[in-house]
Design a protein around this motif. Structure first.
Motif, short mmCIF file in Angstrom:
data_model
loop_
_atom_site.label_atom_id
_atom_site.label_comp_id
_atom_site.label_asym_id
_atom_site.label_seq_id
_atom_site.Cartn_x
_atom_site.Cartn_y
_atom_site.Cartn_z
N LEU A 1 -1.27 17.51 76.39
CA LEU A 1 -0.86 18.10 77.65
C LEU A 1 -1.00 19.62 77.59
O LEU A 1 -0.54 20.25 76.64
N PRO A 2 -1.60 20.23 78.61
CA PRO A 2 -1.74 21.71 78.63
C PRO A 2 -0.46 22.37 79.12
O PRO A 2 -0.47 23.14 80.08
N LEU A 3 0.65 22.08 78.46
CA LEU A 3 1.95 22.60 78.86
C LEU A 3 2.63 23.27 77.68
O LEU A 3 2.25 23.06 76.52
N HIS A 4 3.65 24.06 77.97
CA HIS A 4 4.50 24.58 76.90
C HIS A 4 5.14 23.40 76.19
O HIS A 4 5.46 22.38 76.81
N PRO A 5 5.30 23.47 74.86
CA PRO A 5 5.86 22.33 74.12
C PRO A 5 7.18 21.82 74.67
O PRO A 5 7.46 20.61 74.59
N ARG B 1 6.80 21.59 67.80
CA ARG B 1 6.17 22.79 68.35
C ARG B 1 7.17 23.60 69.18
O ARG B 1 7.15 24.84 69.17
N TRP B 2 8.04 22.91 69.89
CA TRP B 2 9.08 23.57 70.67
C TRP B 2 9.96 24.42 69.76
O TRP B 2 10.21 25.60 70.03
N GLY C 1 1.92 29.47 77.58
CA GLY C 1 2.57 29.86 78.82
C GLY C 1 3.86 29.09 79.04
O GLY C 1 4.04 27.99 78.52
N ARG C 2 4.76 29.67 79.82
CA ARG C 2 6.06 29.06 80.04
C ARG C 2 6.01 27.88 81.01
O ARG C 2 6.92 27.04 81.01
N ASN C 3 5.02 27.83 81.88
CA ASN C 3 4.89 26.75 82.87
C ASN C 3 6.17 26.58 83.69
O ASN C 3 6.68 25.47 83.85
#
Length: 295
Positions: free
Chosen positions: A24-28, A199-200, A254-256
């Protein structure tokens, strides 16, 4: 039996398969939330669908006892469940519930063992750091971690483990374990969730210490001497070390702040809406099918 009953489970299985393969191209943090929701929803959909089919199969085998079953638990069209569907559903549901019970018991035993070791460092030269959730929890370090890591590296470790505790990451891990117990073929989805959670915590540690390269080096150093240890008290470097190090050596994600919440809300909305539509279609079939048969 109406095959519409299987629609929510079919959708969640398809979604779980896709999310287990495509990053997913999101912040962890948002990836972890979305994946955890999908894991839990898919597992519940599997158990719930199996339970409903099993109850209706039992009503098919013993029609006289069907009157004792609540109406909401029965198919709207009252059609019998064929043996090739009902029997596997009953067996798989029973196996799934047993696997969930065993997983929960194993987690409770591991947590009790980890909490019993909270008073002093772990007596091992292997560098280990554990985040133990709960009121009597905290961060447990091993003797090898305290002796072999510098003060800066220990700061990284503590920030990482504190992130696990602060965000209650054991609940995310629990949803992944639930999915693995109920649907072993979807294990890649739970593994991707586990990586997102780590990752978070990595990103939280990097933000706290202000040095992404230091966090990457600390993770790599711990991973070289530490065997994997999945569970509610996951260790510092127990999942996707290569991916984590590579990510830390790059730019911060990015923070998304808009995309992340929208995707999580959309996932829940689609799932709940499909379940509601399935129930309405099932009851509609109970009214429509007799009229068609009369014609």
């Amino acid at each position: 039996m109406s095959w519409v009953t299987l629609a929510p489970l079919s959708l969640m299985l398809a979604l779980g398969t896709v999310l287990g393969r495509a990053p997913l191209p999101l912040h962890p943090s948002w990836s972890a939330r979305l994946l955890a929701t999908t894991c839990a929803t898919t597992a519940v959909a599997a158990l719930g669908t199996g339970a409903v089919v099993s109850v209706n199969y039992a009503a098919t085998l013993a029609p006289a006892a069907a009157g004792r079953v609540p109406e909401w638990a029965l198919f709207g069209d009252d059609s019998p469940v064929p043996h090739p569907v009902g029997l596997p559903a009953a067996l798989l549901t029973a196996a799934g519930l047993l696997a969930v019970a065993r997983t929960a018991a194993a987690w409770r035993a591991e947590l009790r063992g980890a909490r019993a070791q909270m008073r002093e460092p772990l007596a091992t030269d292997v560098p280990i750091a554990l985040a133990v959730p709960g009121r009597r929890g905290g961060v447990v370090l091993s003797r090898g971690m305290l002796r072999g890591f510098t003060a800066e590296e220990l700061h990284v470790v503590l920030q990482h483990e504190t992130s696990h505790l602060r965000h209650r990451h054991h609940r995310y891990a629990a949803s992944g374990a639930l999915l693995r117990a109920v649907l072993p073929p979807l294990r890649p989805l739970s593994e991707r969730l586990r990586l997102a959670v780590e990752r978070w915590a990595d990103e939280d540690a990097a933000e706290a210490v202000g040095d992404r390269a230091l966090v990457a080096r600390t993770i790599a150093k711990a991973a070289l001497a530490h065997p994997p240890a999945p569970g509610p008290a996951g260790a510092f470097a127990d999942s996707g070390v290569v991916q984590r190090v590579e990510a830390l050596l790059g730019a911060p994600p990015g923070r998304n702040t808009v995309t992340g919440p929208l995707l999580c809300m959309g996932n829940g909305f689609v799932t709940s809406s499909l379940t509601s539509v399935t129930l309405h279609l099932d009851h509609a079939a109970a009214c429509v099918l007799p009229l068609l048969a009369a014609r």
